[in-house]
Every structure is written in structure tokens, then in C-alpha cells.
Design an enzyme around this catalytic site. Structure first.
Site, PDB file in Angstrom:
ATOM      1  N   ASN A   1       0.891  -1.121  -0.042  1.00 22.29           N
ATOM      2  CA  ASN A   1      -0.147   0.124   0.151  1.00 22.29           C
ATOM      3  C   ASN A   1       0.866   1.181  -0.011  1.00 22.29           C
ATOM      4  O   ASN A   1       1.670   1.481   1.150  1.00 22.29           O
ATOM      5  CB  ASN A   1      -0.907  -0.094   1.260  1.00 22.29           C
ATOM      6  CG  ASN A   1      -1.784   1.123   1.320  1.00 22.29           C
ATOM      7  OD1 ASN A   1      -1.776   1.861   0.509  1.00 22.29           O
ATOM      8  ND2 ASN A   1      -2.196   1.390   2.603  1.00 22.29           N
ATOM      9  N   TRP A   2       1.076   1.678  -1.309  1.00 22.30           N
ATOM     10  CA  TRP A   2       2.063   2.763  -1.381  1.00 22.30           C
ATOM     11  C   TRP A   2       1.517   4.145  -0.645  1.00 22.30           C
ATOM     12  O   TRP A   2       2.091   5.390  -0.693  1.00 22.30           O
ATOM     13  CB  TRP A   2       2.273   3.171  -2.837  1.00 22.30           C
ATOM     14  CG  TRP A   2       3.108   1.984  -2.960  1.00 22.30           C
ATOM     15  CD1 TRP A   2       4.089   0.944  -2.249  1.00 22.30           C
ATOM     16  CD2 TRP A   2       3.816   1.375  -4.272  1.00 22.30           C
ATOM     17  NE1 TRP A   2       4.717   0.280  -3.001  1.00 22.30           N
ATOM     18  CE2 TRP A   2       4.808   0.228  -4.291  1.00 22.30           C
ATOM     19  CE3 TRP A   2       3.743   2.036  -5.611  1.00 22.30           C
ATOM     20  CZ2 TRP A   2       5.445  -0.168  -5.401  1.00 22.30           C
ATOM     21  CZ3 TRP A   2       4.156   1.552  -6.826  1.00 22.30           C
ATOM     22  CH2 TRP A   2       5.153   0.269  -6.646  1.00 22.30           C
TER      23      TRP A   2
ATOM     24  N   HIS B   1      -9.770   1.517   5.005  1.00 25.13           N
ATOM     25  CA  HIS B   1      -8.249   1.744   5.693  1.00 25.13           C
ATOM     26  C   HIS B   1      -8.697   2.596   6.826  1.00 25.13           C
ATOM     27  O   HIS B   1      -9.237   3.656   6.747  1.00 25.13           O
ATOM     28  CB  HIS B   1      -7.443   2.251   4.561  1.00 25.13           C
ATOM     29  CG  HIS B   1      -5.977   2.075   5.159  1.00 25.13           C
ATOM     30  ND1 HIS B   1      -5.401   3.045   6.298  1.00 25.13           N
ATOM     31  CD2 HIS B   1      -5.006   1.240   5.025  1.00 25.13           C
ATOM     32  CE1 HIS B   1      -4.347   2.842   6.418  1.00 25.13           C
ATOM     33  NE2 HIS B   1      -3.731   1.733   5.689  1.00 25.13           N
TER      34      HIS B   1
ATOM     35  N   GLU C   1      -5.398  -4.736  10.925  1.00 28.50           N
ATOM     36  CA  GLU C   1      -4.248  -3.503  11.109  1.00 28.50           C
ATOM     37  C   GLU C   1      -4.603  -2.556  12.341  1.00 28.50           C
ATOM     38  O   GLU C   1      -5.286  -1.908  12.258  1.00 28.50           O
ATOM     39  CB  GLU C   1      -4.211  -2.640   9.834  1.00 28.50           C
ATOM     40  CG  GLU C   1      -3.899  -3.157   8.356  1.00 28.50           C
ATOM     41  CD  GLU C   1      -3.259  -2.163   7.411  1.00 28.50           C
ATOM     42  OE1 GLU C   1      -1.995  -2.153   7.139  1.00 28.50           O
ATOM     43  OE2 GLU C   1      -3.930  -1.213   7.188  1.00 28.50           O
TER      44      GLU C   1
END
Ligand code: PGA
Length: 240
Positions: free
Chosen positions: A8-9, A92, A164
């Protein structure tokens, strides 16, 4: 499915830097399935670079409706499909935090992705306060239930979940979870949704293997470290 390594840039790299990194990554021998998630403006160029490789393309977000039209600034599923995107991150914690994405919106996005036969990666994770209060299990369960509301058993097969913990993400000056603790959470998540589950949060070339070897961890979602060739190539070439 083998282990899945999702890079995930975020907004770390410009389009030209993304292309350069992708050009180097395609030349490495990965032992896992690698998915690159560049920013929207870099998707088309990175798609071209990885076209003939085994690397897959992912997007970091998506518009919530399956419609084209007057939605200034948004990127639709059709746009992503045209570029060959196969995975889309939804929910996210940075989207939830900075752009106030609710569980309902995340659920809407996830369903749009599923309808279009692309794989959503549903991101979940508890804030530090919840972990300190030892309430992370119920918190994560509720997040998953809300994110997957209305998803059929058949569609669930295409969902990937990424655990996460928010306090573990490097952008929050976090530190990685303990692989044992992450594995316990993965086992807990699996009771709610039996899907592939990735771990994310301060993964790097030094700790990646311990996560990949922990029971029930099917892969990694990597932010900062994945923007550096030396780190990402080491992680991808590791035997899990
Ligand atoms: P990090 O980010 O690897 O930089 O901690 C992970 C993520 O937020 O996806």
C-alpha cells in the site's frame, strides 16, 4: 491461495517514483502473490509496467456507488476495471480517520467492489484506547460484521480481511504487534468471517517472516516499508 503481499503505497510516492519502483519489483523473484496499490494517478503507468508479470494491481480506495456521472473528484469501479485492477482496499483506518468514512460507507464500497467481480480487502483495526481497555475482540468483530453486512456466502469467498491495529501503523509512529497476538486476533476474526486474513502495521523486512510463519496469517499489508525497493524485494523473496 499462497501468501499475499499487498504493498500500500498510500500517498508516499509520486507517479514517476511508483513506476520506477514497479520496474525494479517486476525483476525480482517473488515467492508470494504480490499486489501493488499505487495512488490513483499512478495506476495506469504501473499497470503497464506489471502487465506481463505475475504481480497484480490494487487500488487504495473506490467511489461508493456503481454509477458514472456527476461525482466531482471520485474514481469509479469502471475506471479501475479498465486498468486491470484486481484488488481494492476498503475502510483503511486512514480513510476512516481523515475522511470520516463510516462502517456504512465502507460496507457500500465493499459491495460495489464485489458486484464488479473484483476482490475487496476490508481493513479493520482497533485504536490504542480500545486495546488498552482489552476490548479489541468485540471492537473488531463489530467492525467486520458492519463491513460485511448483506454479503452473501458466495461473495464472501472473494473478500480478504486485513487486520491492522491502528496503533501499530508506522504513519502513527506505531510499532508492530507481536506475531503471537496478531495470530490470536486472526483466529478470532476467522470465527466471524472465514476469509484470507492479512496482518498490517509496521511490517518490514526484519519482522515479515515471523508474521508470515504465525498460524492463520495469510499475508501482509505493508505501507511505508513497501515503498523502498530493498525492503519490499526482501519481503517478497522470503520463503514463508
Ligand atoms: P505501515 O502501514 O506498514 O506503514 O505501518 C500499513 C498500512 O497502513 O497499510
Amino acid at each position: 491461495m499462497g501468501k499475499l503481499i499487498v504493498a500500500n503505497w498510500k500517498m508516499y510516492l509520486t507517479a514517476s517514483a511508483s513506476v520506477k519502483l514497479a520496474q525494479r519489483i517486476v525483476k525480482t523473484k517473488a515467492k508470494s502473490q504480490v499486489v501493488l496499490c499505487p495512488s490513483f494517478v499512478a495506476l495506469a503507468d504501473v499497470a503497464e509496467v506489471i502487465e506481463k508479470s505475475k504481480i497484480k494491481l490494487g487500488a487504495q480506495d473506490i467511489f461508493c456507488c456503481d454509477a458514472r456521472g456527476a461525482y466531482t473528484g471520485e474514481i469509479g469501479l469502471d475506471d479501475l476495471k479498465e486498468l486491470g485492477v484486481e484488488y481494492v482496499l476498503v475502510g483503511h483506518s486512514e480513510r476512516r480517520r481523515y475522511f470520516k468514512e463510516s462502517d456504512e460507507l465502507v460496507n457500500q464500497k465493499l459491495k460495489v467492489v464485489l458486484k464488479n467481480r473484483i476482490r475487496p480487502i476490508l481493513c479493520v483495526g482497533e485504536p490504542l484506547k480500545v486495546r488498552q481497555a482489552k476490548k479489541e475482540k468485540s471492537y473488531i468483530r463489530a467492525q467486520i460484521k458492519a463491513g460485511l453486512k448483506g454479503v452473501t456466502k458466495k461473495d464472501l469467498k472473494r473478500v480478504v480481511i486485513a487486520y491492522e491495529p491502528i496503533w501499530a501503523i508506522s504513519g502513527n509512529k506505531g510499532h508492530a504487534d507481536k506475531p503471537d497476538d496478531a495470530a490470536k486476533m486472526h483466529a478470532h476474526i476467522r470465527k466471524t468471517a472465514n476469509t484470507p486474513i492479512l496482518y498490517g502495521g509496521s511490517v518490514n523486512s526484519k519482522n515479515a517472516k515471523s508474521f508470515l510463519q504465525a498460524p492463520g496469517i495469510d499475508g501482509l499489508l505493508i505501507g511505508k516499508a513497501s515503498t523502498k525497493f530493498s525492503e519490499l524485494s526482501k519481503i517478497c523473496s522470503q520463503q514463508s
